[in-house]
Design a protein around this motif. Structure first.
Motif, PDB file in Angstrom:
ATOM      1  N   PRO A  78      33.505  35.642  71.029  1.00  0.00           N
ATOM      2  CA  PRO A  78      32.861  33.848  71.430  1.00  0.00           C
ATOM      3  C   PRO A  78      34.201  33.516  71.285  1.00  0.00           C
ATOM      4  CG  PRO A  78      31.337  34.440  69.962  1.00  0.00           C
ATOM      5  CD  PRO A  78      32.838  36.139  70.098  1.00  0.00           C
ATOM      6  N   THR A  79      35.149  32.234  72.456  1.00  0.00           N
ATOM      7  CA  THR A  79      36.269  31.328  72.576  1.00  0.00           C
ATOM      8  C   THR A  79      35.314  30.137  72.863  1.00  0.00           C
ATOM      9  OG1 THR A  79      36.691  31.717  75.001  1.00  0.00           O
ATOM     10  CG2 THR A  79      37.120  33.784  73.553  1.00  0.00           C
ATOM     11  N   PRO A  80      36.442  29.456  72.786  1.00  0.00           N
ATOM     12  CA  PRO A  80      36.224  27.693  73.170  1.00  0.00           C
ATOM     13  C   PRO A  80      35.351  27.803  74.391  1.00  0.00           C
ATOM     14  CG  PRO A  80      38.066  27.685  71.680  1.00  0.00           C
ATOM     15  CD  PRO A  80      37.928  29.130  71.499  1.00  0.00           C
ATOM     16  N   ASP A  81      35.890  28.827  75.383  1.00  0.00           N
ATOM     17  CA  ASP A  81      35.976  28.421  76.553  1.00  0.00           C
ATOM     18  C   ASP A  81      34.772  29.555  77.141  1.00  0.00           C
ATOM     19  OD1 ASP A  81      37.829  26.828  77.545  1.00  0.00           O
ATOM     20  OD2 ASP A  81      39.473  27.935  77.804  1.00  0.00           O
ATOM     21  N   GLY A  82      34.222  30.175  76.305  1.00  0.00           N
ATOM     22  CA  GLY A  82      33.274  31.153  76.574  1.00  0.00           C
ATOM     23  C   GLY A  82      32.732  32.371  75.380  1.00  0.00           C
ATOM     24  N   GLN A  83      32.990  33.927  76.559  1.00  0.00           N
ATOM     25  CA  GLN A  83      32.650  34.921  75.767  1.00  0.00           C
ATOM     26  C   GLN A  83      34.459  36.258  76.165  1.00  0.00           C
ATOM     27  OE1 GLN A  83      30.924  36.770  73.691  1.00  0.00           O
ATOM     28  NE2 GLN A  83      29.546  34.346  73.448  1.00  0.00           N
ATOM     29  N   ALA A  84      35.493  36.271  75.471  1.00  0.00           N
ATOM     30  CA  ALA A  84      35.981  37.435  76.116  1.00  0.00           C
ATOM     31  C   ALA A  84      35.541  38.729  75.436  1.00  0.00           C
ATOM     32  CB  ALA A  84      37.181  36.772  75.308  1.00  0.00           C
ATOM     33  N   ASP A  85      35.482  39.389  76.922  1.00  0.00           N
ATOM     34  CA  ASP A  85      35.677  40.977  76.523  1.00  0.00           C
ATOM     35  C   ASP A  85      36.635  41.782  76.426  1.00  0.00           C
ATOM     36  OD1 ASP A  85      35.603  40.031  79.814  1.00  0.00           O
ATOM     37  OD2 ASP A  85      36.115  42.639  79.088  1.00  0.00           O
ATOM     38  N   ALA A  86      36.275  42.707  75.254  1.00  0.00           N
ATOM     39  CA  ALA A  86      37.274  43.082  74.681  1.00  0.00           C
ATOM     40  C   ALA A  86      37.283  44.719  74.341  1.00  0.00           C
ATOM     41  CB  ALA A  86      37.713  42.819  73.073  1.00  0.00           C
ATOM     42  N   PHE A  87      38.234  45.608  74.541  1.00  0.00           N
ATOM     43  CA  PHE A  87      37.641  47.536  74.081  1.00  0.00           C
ATOM     44  C   PHE A  87      38.583  46.839  72.606  1.00  0.00           C
ATOM     45  CE2 PHE A  87      39.978  51.785  73.909  1.00  0.00           C
ATOM     46  CZ  PHE A  87      38.828  52.036  74.324  1.00  0.00           C
ATOM     47  N   ALA A  88      38.202  48.356  72.127  1.00  0.00           N
ATOM     48  CA  ALA A  88      38.819  48.603  70.499  1.00  0.00           C
ATOM     49  C   ALA A  88      38.350  49.735  70.228  1.00  0.00           C
ATOM     50  CB  ALA A  88      38.205  47.677  69.358  1.00  0.00           C
ATOM     51  N   ALA A  89      39.526  50.245  69.378  1.00  0.00           N
ATOM     52  CA  ALA A  89      39.472  51.797  69.381  1.00  0.00           C
ATOM     53  C   ALA A  89      40.265  52.187  67.897  1.00  0.00           C
ATOM     54  CB  ALA A  89      40.683  52.446  70.023  1.00  0.00           C
ATOM     55  N   PHE A  90      39.269  53.062  67.174  1.00  0.00           N
ATOM     56  CA  PHE A  90      40.222  52.798  65.355  1.00  0.00           C
ATOM     57  C   PHE A  90      39.486  54.426  65.160  1.00  0.00           C
ATOM     58  CE2 PHE A  90      35.809  51.000  66.198  1.00  0.00           C
ATOM     59  CZ  PHE A  90      35.388  50.965  65.784  1.00  0.00           C
ATOM     60  N   PRO A  91      40.153  54.818  63.918  1.00  0.00           N
ATOM     61  CA  PRO A  91      40.323  55.917  63.437  1.00  0.00           C
ATOM     62  C   PRO A  91      38.684  55.995  62.365  1.00  0.00           C
ATOM     63  CG  PRO A  91      42.573  55.023  62.932  1.00  0.00           C
ATOM     64  CD  PRO A  91      41.301  53.815  62.986  1.00  0.00           C
ATOM     65  N   GLU A  92      38.150  57.716  62.350  1.00  0.00           N
ATOM     66  CA  GLU A  92      37.082  57.694  61.502  1.00  0.00           C
ATOM     67  C   GLU A  92      38.035  56.570  60.411  1.00  0.00           C
ATOM     68  OE1 GLU A  92      34.058  58.321  62.332  1.00  0.00           O
ATOM     69  OE2 GLU A  92      34.480  60.121  64.098  1.00  0.00           O
ATOM     70  N   GLY A  93      36.648  56.705  59.404  1.00  0.00           N
ATOM     71  CA  GLY A  93      36.933  56.194  58.053  1.00  0.00           C
ATOM     72  C   GLY A  93      37.339  54.379  57.970  1.00  0.00           C
ATOM     73  N   GLY A  94      38.653  54.002  56.631  1.00  0.00           N
ATOM     74  CA  GLY A  94      38.407  52.369  57.106  1.00  0.00           C
ATOM     75  C   GLY A  94      39.155  52.190  55.732  1.00  0.00           C
ATOM     76  N   PRO A  95      38.582  51.191  55.636  1.00  0.00           N
ATOM     77  CA  PRO A  95      39.442  49.718  56.505  1.00  0.00           C
ATOM     78  C   PRO A  95      40.822  50.535  57.181  1.00  0.00           C
ATOM     79  CG  PRO A  95      39.874  48.828  54.828  1.00  0.00           C
ATOM     80  CD  PRO A  95      39.006  50.066  53.958  1.00  0.00           C
ATOM     81  N   HIS A  96      41.378  49.997  58.237  1.00  0.00           N
ATOM     82  CA  HIS A  96      43.040  50.311  59.132  1.00  0.00           C
ATOM     83  C   HIS A  96      43.391  49.016  58.228  1.00  0.00           C
ATOM     84  CE1 HIS A  96      41.045  53.601  59.623  1.00  0.00           C
ATOM     85  NE2 HIS A  96      39.841  53.541  59.970  1.00  0.00           N
ATOM     86  N   PRO A  97      44.950  49.621  59.368  1.00  0.00           N
ATOM     87  CA  PRO A  97      45.242  47.990  59.453  1.00  0.00           C
ATOM     88  C   PRO A  97      45.751  47.638  61.182  1.00  0.00           C
ATOM     89  CG  PRO A  97      47.149  48.762  58.904  1.00  0.00           C
ATOM     90  CD  PRO A  97      45.600  50.175  58.613  1.00  0.00           C
ATOM     91  N   ALA A  98      45.509  45.531  61.043  1.00  0.00           N
ATOM     92  CA  ALA A  98      45.228  45.835  62.760  1.00  0.00           C
ATOM     93  C   ALA A  98      46.446  45.353  64.152  1.00  0.00           C
ATOM     94  CB  ALA A  98      44.006  45.079  62.169  1.00  0.00           C
ATOM     95  N   VAL A  99      46.406  45.903  64.604  1.00  0.00           N
ATOM     96  CA  VAL A  99      47.260  46.015  65.660  1.00  0.00           C
ATOM     97  C   VAL A  99      45.972  44.934  66.472  1.00  0.00           C
ATOM     98  CG1 VAL A  99      48.455  46.511  67.638  1.00  0.00           C
ATOM     99  CG2 VAL A  99      48.377  47.274  65.609  1.00  0.00           C
ATOM    100  N   LEU A 100      46.553  43.535  67.390  1.00  0.00           N
ATOM    101  CA  LEU A 100      46.089  43.114  68.212  1.00  0.00           C
ATOM    102  C   LEU A 100      47.310  43.529  69.856  1.00  0.00           C
ATOM    103  CD1 LEU A 100      44.413  40.666  70.102  1.00  0.00           C
ATOM    104  CD2 LEU A 100      45.967  39.758  69.112  1.00  0.00           C
TER     105      LEU A 100
END
Length: 246
Positions: free
Chosen positions: A9-31
Motif C-alpha cells: 500500500p502507498t498513498p497513491d495505490g498498491q505497488a506490486d513488488a518481488f522479493a527473494a530471501f534465503p531460508e530461515g532468518g531473519p536477514h538484513p534487508a536490501v531495497l
C-alpha cells in the motif's frame, strides 16, 4: 530459495513488488530499485543472486500506477536499435516519477521491509541502477537513521542544476556509499561536485569509473552488458553490504 510477490500500500495505490530471501532468518534487508526498463526477469535474477548471499531483497515496481511488472513490452534482448522506440514510451513515466512520489513510495517500501518476519530489525541498504540510483540516493538522504548503505550503478542524473538535485540532499546522508560509473556516465565536473558533497557530509564513499563500460553495463538482457563490469559491480556491492549490514 523463497520468493514472493507482494502488493504494498502507498498513498497513491498498491505497488506490486518481488522479493527473494534465503531460508530461515531473519536477514538484513536490501531495497533494490530497477533501471528505467523497470522490474523484469533480469532484475529478479539479480535479486536472487543477492539473496544467495544472505539478504532479503525487495524489488518494487516504481511504475505501478501504469501497470504491474513487467511494465513495458520489452524484447528478450534489448539492442541499441530498440532503445529509441522504447524510451519514447518510458520517458513520460520517468518524468512523472517526481521526487515527492519517490519519497512517499520509499516510506512505504521501507515500512513493508520492517514488517516482514524474515527481515532483521535495524538498518537496511538501498541500491539502484540507472534511474534507480537516483531513487536510492533520495531514499538514503531522506532516511538517514534507517539506511546504512547506498549503492548506485551506471547512475542517472545525480548532479543537476535543479534545487532538489540528489547531490544537494547529501548533507543529510549518513550511509556509506559506492557509485559504480560507466566511462561516460558523469562528467569530471559532476564527479568533483558530488565528491565534494560527500566529503562535506563526512560520509565514507567511493566513486569509481569501471573501465571499458557503457551505461547499463550490469544488465544482462541488453547490448550494454559487460561481464567484467558486472563482476566488479558484484564485488563492490557485496563488500559494501558486508561492511555495513553486519
Amino acid at each position: 530459495m523463497p520468493t514472493i510477490t507482494a502488493q504494498i500500500p502507498t498513498p497513491d495505490g498498491q505497488a506490486d513488488a518481488f522479493a527473494a530471501f534465503p531460508e530461515g532468518g531473519p536477514h538484513p534487508a536490501v531495497l533494490l530499485y530497477p533501471d528505467a526498463f523497470g522490474p523484469r526477469p533480469v532484475l529478479w535474477k539479480m535479486a536472487r543472486e543477492l539473496a544467495d548471499n544472505g539478504y532479503y531483497v525487495l524489488v518494487p515496481n516504481v511504475f505501478y500506477l501504469h501497470r504491474p511488472a513487467p511494465v513495458f513490452d520489452l524484447p528478450e534482448h534489448i539492442t541499441a536499435e530498440d532503445r529509441p522506440a522504447l524510451f519514447g514510451e518510458i520517458m513520460p513515466l520517468v518524468q512523472a516519477h517526481t521526487p515527492e512520489r519517490t519519497l512517499l513510495d520509499a516510506e512505504a517500501f521501507l515500512g513493508f521491509l520492517g514488517d516482514q518476519p524474515e527481515v532483521r530489525p535495524g538498518s537496511v541498504a538501498v541500491i539502484g541502477y540507472c534511474m534507480g540510483a537516483v531513487l536510492a540516493m533520495r531514499t538514503a538522504t531522506a532516511h538517514p537513521g534507517k539506511v546504512a548503505a547506498v549503492a548506485g550503478f551506471h547512475p542517472g542524473a545525480l548532479v543537476t542544476d535543479a534545487p532538489d538535485s540528489p547531490h544537494r540532499q547529501i548533507p543529510s546522508l549518513t550511509a556509506q556509499v559506492h557509485l559504480g560509473l560507466a566511462e561516460n556516465d558523469m562528467t569530471p565536473e559532476a564527479i568533483t561536485e558530488i565528491s565534494q558533497a560527500f566529503d562535506a557530509a563526512g560520509v565514507g564513499y567511493s566513486c569509481e569509473i569501471y573501465p571499458g563500460t557503457v551505461h547499463g553495463f550490469t544488465m544482462a538482457d541488453t547490448d550494454a552488458f559487460d561481464p567484467a563490469g558486472s563482476q566488479r559491480h558484484w564485488e563492490r556491492l557485496l563488500a559494501l553490504l558486508g561492511s555495513t549490514l553486519t
